[in-house]
Design a protein around this motif. Structure first.
Motif, PDB file in Angstrom:
ATOM      1  N   HIS A 161      63.627   4.829  64.295  1.00  0.00           N
ATOM      2  CA  HIS A 161      63.228   6.189  63.928  1.00  0.00           C
ATOM      3  C   HIS A 161      61.714   6.359  64.089  1.00  0.00           C
ATOM      4  CE1 HIS A 161      67.157   7.200  62.199  1.00  0.00           C
ATOM      5  NE2 HIS A 161      67.175   5.948  61.752  1.00  0.00           N
ATOM      6  N   ASN A 186      60.481  10.037  63.894  1.00  0.00           N
ATOM      7  CA  ASN A 186      60.276  11.284  63.170  1.00  0.00           C
ATOM      8  C   ASN A 186      60.779  11.068  61.738  1.00  0.00           C
ATOM      9  OD1 ASN A 186      60.051  13.858  62.182  1.00  0.00           O
ATOM     10  ND2 ASN A 186      61.224  14.848  63.824  1.00  0.00           N
ATOM     11  N   THR A 189      62.112  20.880  64.612  1.00  0.00           N
ATOM     12  CA  THR A 189      62.442  19.511  65.007  1.00  0.00           C
ATOM     13  C   THR A 189      62.612  18.697  63.723  1.00  0.00           C
ATOM     14  OG1 THR A 189      61.068  19.738  66.995  1.00  0.00           O
ATOM     15  CG2 THR A 189      61.753  17.496  66.367  1.00  0.00           C
ATOM     16  N   THR A 224      64.757  12.506  61.713  1.00  0.00           N
ATOM     17  CA  THR A 224      66.001  11.716  61.782  1.00  0.00           C
ATOM     18  C   THR A 224      66.072  10.734  60.614  1.00  0.00           C
ATOM     19  OG1 THR A 224      64.955  10.005  63.165  1.00  0.00           O
ATOM     20  CG2 THR A 224      66.028  11.861  64.298  1.00  0.00           C
ATOM     21  N   ILE A 240      74.931  17.778  58.095  1.00  0.00           N
ATOM     22  CA  ILE A 240      74.281  16.626  58.732  1.00  0.00           C
ATOM     23  C   ILE A 240      74.871  15.354  58.138  1.00  0.00           C
ATOM     24  CG2 ILE A 240      72.085  15.412  59.054  1.00  0.00           C
ATOM     25  CD1 ILE A 240      70.694  18.153  58.759  1.00  0.00           C
ATOM     26  N   GLN A 260      73.533  10.992  61.515  1.00  0.00           N
ATOM     27  CA  GLN A 260      72.469  11.867  62.021  1.00  0.00           C
ATOM     28  C   GLN A 260      71.170  11.770  61.214  1.00  0.00           C
ATOM     29  OE1 GLN A 260      75.364  15.236  61.740  1.00  0.00           O
ATOM     30  NE2 GLN A 260      74.418  15.877  63.668  1.00  0.00           N
ATOM     31  N   LEU A 261      71.264  11.213  60.030  1.00  0.00           N
ATOM     32  CA  LEU A 261      70.086  11.142  59.161  1.00  0.00           C
ATOM     33  C   LEU A 261      70.148   9.877  58.309  1.00  0.00           C
ATOM     34  CD1 LEU A 261      67.531  12.602  57.936  1.00  0.00           C
ATOM     35  CD2 LEU A 261      69.101  13.480  56.167  1.00  0.00           C
ATOM     36  N   SER A 262      69.065   9.113  58.338  1.00  0.00           N
ATOM     37  CA  SER A 262      68.941   7.938  57.470  1.00  0.00           C
ATOM     38  C   SER A 262      68.055   8.301  56.273  1.00  0.00           C
ATOM     39  CB  SER A 262      68.324   6.760  58.232  1.00  0.00           C
ATOM     40  OG  SER A 262      69.251   6.211  59.145  1.00  0.00           O
ATOM     41  N   LEU A 269      68.799   4.515  64.942  1.00  0.00           N
ATOM     42  CA  LEU A 269      68.752   5.841  65.547  1.00  0.00           C
ATOM     43  C   LEU A 269      69.696   5.925  66.720  1.00  0.00           C
ATOM     44  CD1 LEU A 269      67.349   8.655  65.813  1.00  0.00           C
ATOM     45  CD2 LEU A 269      65.713   7.535  67.338  1.00  0.00           C
ATOM     46  N   ARG A 284      70.457   7.331  70.126  1.00  0.00           N
ATOM     47  CA  ARG A 284      69.754   7.975  71.241  1.00  0.00           C
ATOM     48  C   ARG A 284      70.706   8.926  71.971  1.00  0.00           C
ATOM     49  NH1 ARG A 284      64.383   6.599  70.331  1.00  0.00           N
ATOM     50  NH2 ARG A 284      64.275   4.408  69.650  1.00  0.00           N
ATOM     51  N   ASN A 285      70.142  10.046  72.418  1.00  0.00           N
ATOM     52  CA  ASN A 285      70.950  10.969  73.223  1.00  0.00           C
ATOM     53  C   ASN A 285      71.216  10.357  74.579  1.00  0.00           C
ATOM     54  OD1 ASN A 285      70.985  12.983  71.257  1.00  0.00           O
ATOM     55  ND2 ASN A 285      68.996  13.802  71.941  1.00  0.00           N
TER      56      ASN A 285
END
Length: 353
Positions: A193, A195, A253, A256, A278, A283-285, A349, A351-352
């Motif tokens: 991560h 962000n 934005t 994450t 979410i 999607q979120l830690s 995380l 990744r897309n």
């Protein structure tokens, strides 16, 4: 356990003496003693003057006070808190009660709001007359006026992570908050991560300042962008976590990962994420701070920084007993070590593709 290298000579309370009362009244100690102990042989005007000065200074005689550090009566320690409804305070109280039982003493609890209904000096006098040997404050804000009143009646005070950094003559107990903030943020960085938002505690609180700086240090060491003006501060409550979480996760934005200043705040962030659809940790830690029972009973179970809250309570009680015996402490500040406990609320995380 880490401590500073200073001595705590100045932390021992210097109570108002009968000699001080006599000096201010312009009479002999013997005359002042007659008035304080209700004996005759003193003119009415002089008696009133001595009584007024003793009351103003907060003088409590040795005969009046019940300070059974080694006596037959059970020593009592006053524990003052903003509230007893949060897991942190209850855990700390558990440790304090255990230590008091081991020392054959007892804890008396009181909410800060009850003290506000009387002057600090009257409150302190009542404690001294009621058998207290010292005070532990677990409050949102340190009060120099309360501390001065306790000194006047000869009662030591021990602060638990006060909102302000008190003057150096006071004794305080807490955790390695900076190291905890650093480790929490490093864990999220190691998961990929970048962000990462921090949702803080009360603005200016010594523990929150340290946790914020730990977060900042980890981000800067990883050369990641950080803007401390974006940190939302507030009380260590579910409501603050929910409100701040909704705000942070609604940014153009969104982060994450979020490091929350307490477990109960992290619970509010989790609810904000659920409200916005979410998933955690997909999607979120989220990382909390405290490692209270909330952390291992939440869904998902919360990754958090463990601070030894019960041990902090025990240490505070032991410190009060040491000061009440007139002994000198090796340090005015005691910090107990924190460490990361990894559970289910953090993940690498995604990744897309």
């Amino acid at each position: 356990m880490t401590t500073t290298a200073q001595t705590a000579e100045g932390a021992r309370p210097r109570r108002i003496t009968l000699s001080r009362v006599a000096d201010e009244a312009g009479v002999s100690v013997a005359t002042a003693s007659k008035v304080i102990n209700g004996r005759g042989g003193v003119g009415e005007e002089t008696r009133r003057l001595i009584e007024e000065i003793a009351d103003r200074l907060g003088y409590v005689s040795v005969g009046e006070r019940e300070r059974p550090v080694r006596g037959k009566r059970e020593p009592l320690i006053e524990l003052v808190s903003d509230t007893f409804l949060n897991p942190y305070t209850l855990l700390l109280l558990s440790g304090a009660v255990t230590a008091a039982e081991n020392a054959e003493s007892a804890i008396v609890t009181r909410q800060l709001s009850a003290i506000a209904r009387q002057t600090p000096l009257k409150w302190a006098q009542r404690l001294a007359l009621g058998g207290r040997i010292g005070v532990i404050e677990v409050t949102s804000q340190f009060s120099a006026e309360r501390e001065r009143a306790l000194r006047k009646v000869g009662l030591p005070v021990v602060l638990v992570d006060p909102i302000e950094v008190p003057r150096m003559s006071l004794v305080s107990v807490g955790a390695t908050n900076w190291a905890g903030g650093l480790e929490a943020t490093q864990h999220l960085i190691e998961l990929g991560h970048s962000n990462i938002a921090y949702i803080g505690g009360p603005r200016g609180a010594a523990c929150d300042v340290a946790r914020t700086h730990g977060y900042q240090a980890a981000m800067q060491q990883a050369s990641l962008h950080i803007d401390l003006t974006e940190v939302i501060h507030g009380p260590f409550t579910f409501e603050h976590g929910l409100t701040a979480g909704l705000q942070v996760l609604s940014r153009p934005t969104p982060p994450t990962a979020i490091f929350a200043a307490s477990d109960v705040t992290a619970m509010g962030v989790m609810e904000a994420a659920r409200t916005l659809g979410i998933s955690i940790p997909g999607q979120l830690s989220i990382v909390g701070f405290d490692n209270t029972m909330l952390a291992h009973t939440s869904s998902p179970r919360l990754t958090t920084i463990h601070q030894p809250v019960e041990e902090i309570g025990q240490t505070a009680v032991q410190t009060v007993h040491t000061l009440a015996r007139g002994e000198v402490l090796p340090s005015k500040r005691v910090e107990l070590a924190t460490h990361l406990v990894i559970r289910d609320s953090t993940a690498p995380l995604k990744r897309n593709e």
